[in-house]
Design a protein around this motif. Structure first.
Motif, mmCIF file in Angstrom:
data_model
loop_
_atom_site.group_PDB
_atom_site.id
_atom_site.type_symbol
_atom_site.label_atom_id
_atom_site.label_comp_id
_atom_site.label_asym_id
_atom_site.label_seq_id
_atom_site.Cartn_x
_atom_site.Cartn_y
_atom_site.Cartn_z
ATOM 1 N N GLY A 1 -3.662 -1.891 -2.524
ATOM 2 C CA GLY A 1 -2.585 -1.638 -2.525
ATOM 3 C C GLY A 1 -2.112 -1.541 -3.894
ATOM 4 O O GLY A 1 -3.085 -2.073 -5.377
ATOM 5 N N CYS B 1 0.748 -1.128 -0.551
ATOM 6 C CA CYS B 1 -0.105 0.513 -0.148
ATOM 7 C C CYS B 1 0.736 0.889 -0.418
ATOM 8 O O CYS B 1 1.805 1.510 0.616
ATOM 9 C CB CYS B 1 -0.896 0.272 1.544
ATOM 10 S SG CYS B 1 -2.360 -1.118 0.976
ATOM 11 N N ASP B 2 0.691 2.349 -1.015
ATOM 12 C CA ASP B 2 0.967 3.805 -0.937
ATOM 13 C C ASP B 2 0.713 4.086 0.556
ATOM 14 O O ASP B 2 -0.530 4.275 1.118
ATOM 15 C CB ASP B 2 0.796 4.300 -2.057
ATOM 16 C CG ASP B 2 1.853 3.800 -2.764
ATOM 17 O OD1 ASP B 2 2.932 3.068 -2.452
ATOM 18 O OD2 ASP B 2 1.037 3.403 -4.229
ATOM 19 N N GLY C 1 -3.151 4.355 2.153
ATOM 20 C CA GLY C 1 -4.233 3.046 1.011
ATOM 21 C C GLY C 1 -4.533 2.788 2.972
ATOM 22 O O GLY C 1 -4.854 3.224 4.096
ATOM 23 N N ASP D 1 -6.339 -5.851 0.539
ATOM 24 C CA ASP D 1 -5.286 -4.457 0.747
ATOM 25 C C ASP D 1 -6.027 -3.412 -0.223
ATOM 26 O O ASP D 1 -6.564 -4.440 -1.068
ATOM 27 C CB ASP D 1 -3.797 -4.435 0.955
ATOM 28 C CG ASP D 1 -3.152 -4.815 -0.307
ATOM 29 O OD1 ASP D 1 -3.346 -4.855 -1.311
ATOM 30 O OD2 ASP D 1 -2.946 -6.222 -0.237
#
Length: 371
Positions: free
Chosen positions: A298, A270-271, A274, A296
């Motif tokens: 991501g 994830c950035d 996120g 997630d």
């Protein structure tokens, strides 16, 4: 319908010495010819039985017995010679496959066999080529892992050596900060050793579990809260969906190891901004089991990578995004091995790049009293 030979015939066949495939092919051709000529002889005798009016000896009559004997001799000789000649062409692809397997055993994985036209042999050759490609890929990933682990070990060992020498020479003060740095480097080395040890247990299916009645929901929540500071530092939201108590027999330490791996991978994927969610629920189909789902938002996983993400030494790399530092590529292999040692499994699903991924841990629901 299965053809069964009498016990005596079967014992006699088993006592015969093993023969090369070439000789077997030749004998099969000869046996077919003999059976055909015997059938001709029986047909001729049957014809003579129906013709009992002195036809034998009349002009134009043909005596079948000398013809059958001559045909048997000439045909058997021709069948033996031709079968030996043609068997060399039939067995040539098998000899190439045998040579290829010997090269595979010696570590030469780059040789690709030409696919013959015969369907049966073509399938065999394709399987050998597929095996060679799989072994080559495993060897490539193993070599990369050894190189990366050597690098991972060299860095903390060098730092430890320099710090210890500095303390011994009086250059560094043995204060709390120095001991904390030494502890971090030792922890990195311990993590690598534990990963390799766990991988060995997965390969040998030799996990020693210590099952105990465990509330899976509480275990998932506790693991997530333990890792929450890392998510906060990375500005990734971590959400744990409250659920009912689900108690089953499992090794809480090993399942925690699985969840730490999955949550750590989700965090890396994830950035900032996120989201990672953890849910626990039961499912009665096909058998009663509990599911721990880590989802997630991501970078996602391609279809090609989905098929190999659990392979040992595999590290999925994405364009423009480096692989996580310090990753050994065996975390998911170990996680799946732990789940399977419990009688469960781990599956992954993703809609593609940029659309996140969902890892689902399935564990059987076992009655605590019966176990």
């Amino acid at each position: 319908m299965t053809l069964r030979f009498p016990a005596r015939v079967d014992r006699l066949v088993r006592r015969l010495p093993p023969l090369p495939l070439t000789i077997r092919l030749a004998l099969s051709h000869v046996a077919v010819l003999v059976v055909a000529l015997m059938a001709m002889s029986v047909a001729a005798d049957t014809f003579d039985v129906f013709d009992r009016r002195g036809l034998v000896g009349r002009p134009g009559h043909v005596d079948f017995d000398p013809l059958v004997g001559s045909a048997l001799t000439v045909g058997a000789t021709a069948a033996l010679v031709l079968s030996l000649v043609f068997s060399r062409f039939l067995l040539r692809p098998l000899r190439r496959v045998r040579a290829a397997t010997h090269r595979l055993a010696d570590g030469h994985y780059g040789d690709v066999l030409g696919v013959p036209r015969e369907p049966g042999l073509a399938a065999l050759v394709e399987d050998v080529n597929r095996l060679a490609a799989a072994l080559a890929d495993t060897e490539r990933r193993r070599a990369r892992l050894v190189s990366e682990i050597a690098h991972e070990m060299r860095t903390p060992i060098t730092i430890l050596s320099g710090q210890i020498e500095g303390i011994a020479d009086g250059i560094f003060a043995p204060d709390d900060a120095m001991f904390a740095s030494l502890t971090d480097d030792l922890a990195r080395l311990r993590r690598l050793a534990d990963d390799l040890s766990s991988l060995s247990l997965v390969e040998e299916s030799a996990f020693t579990l210590h099952p105990a009645p465990t509330d899976v929901t509480a275990l998932a929540q506790a693991t997530a809260e333990r890792l929450r500071p890392q998510f906060d530092d990375s500005q990734v939201a971590l959400h744990v969906t409250p659920g009912p108590q689900v108690t089953t027999l499992l090794d809480p330490g090993r399942i925690t190891q699985v969840l730490v791996n999955l949550l750590g991978n989700a965090l890396v994927a994830c950035d900032p901004g996120g989201r990672v969610s953890v849910t626990v629920h039961t499912n009665p189909d096909p058998t009663a089991h509990v599911e721990i789902r880590v989802e997630d938002t991501g970078i996602g996983i391609t279809d090609h990578d989905l098929a190999r993400i659990f392979a040992r030494f595999e590290r999925i790399e994405h364009p423009g995004r480096p692989a996580p530092a310090g990753g050994s590529g065996i975390g998911l292999t170990i996680a799946r091995g732990i789940a399977r040692a419990h009688g469960g499994d781990i599956n992954v699903a993703s809609l593609g790049l940029g659309r996140g991924a969902t890892f689902t841990v399935r564990l059987p629901l076992r009655q605590t009293q019966s176990a």
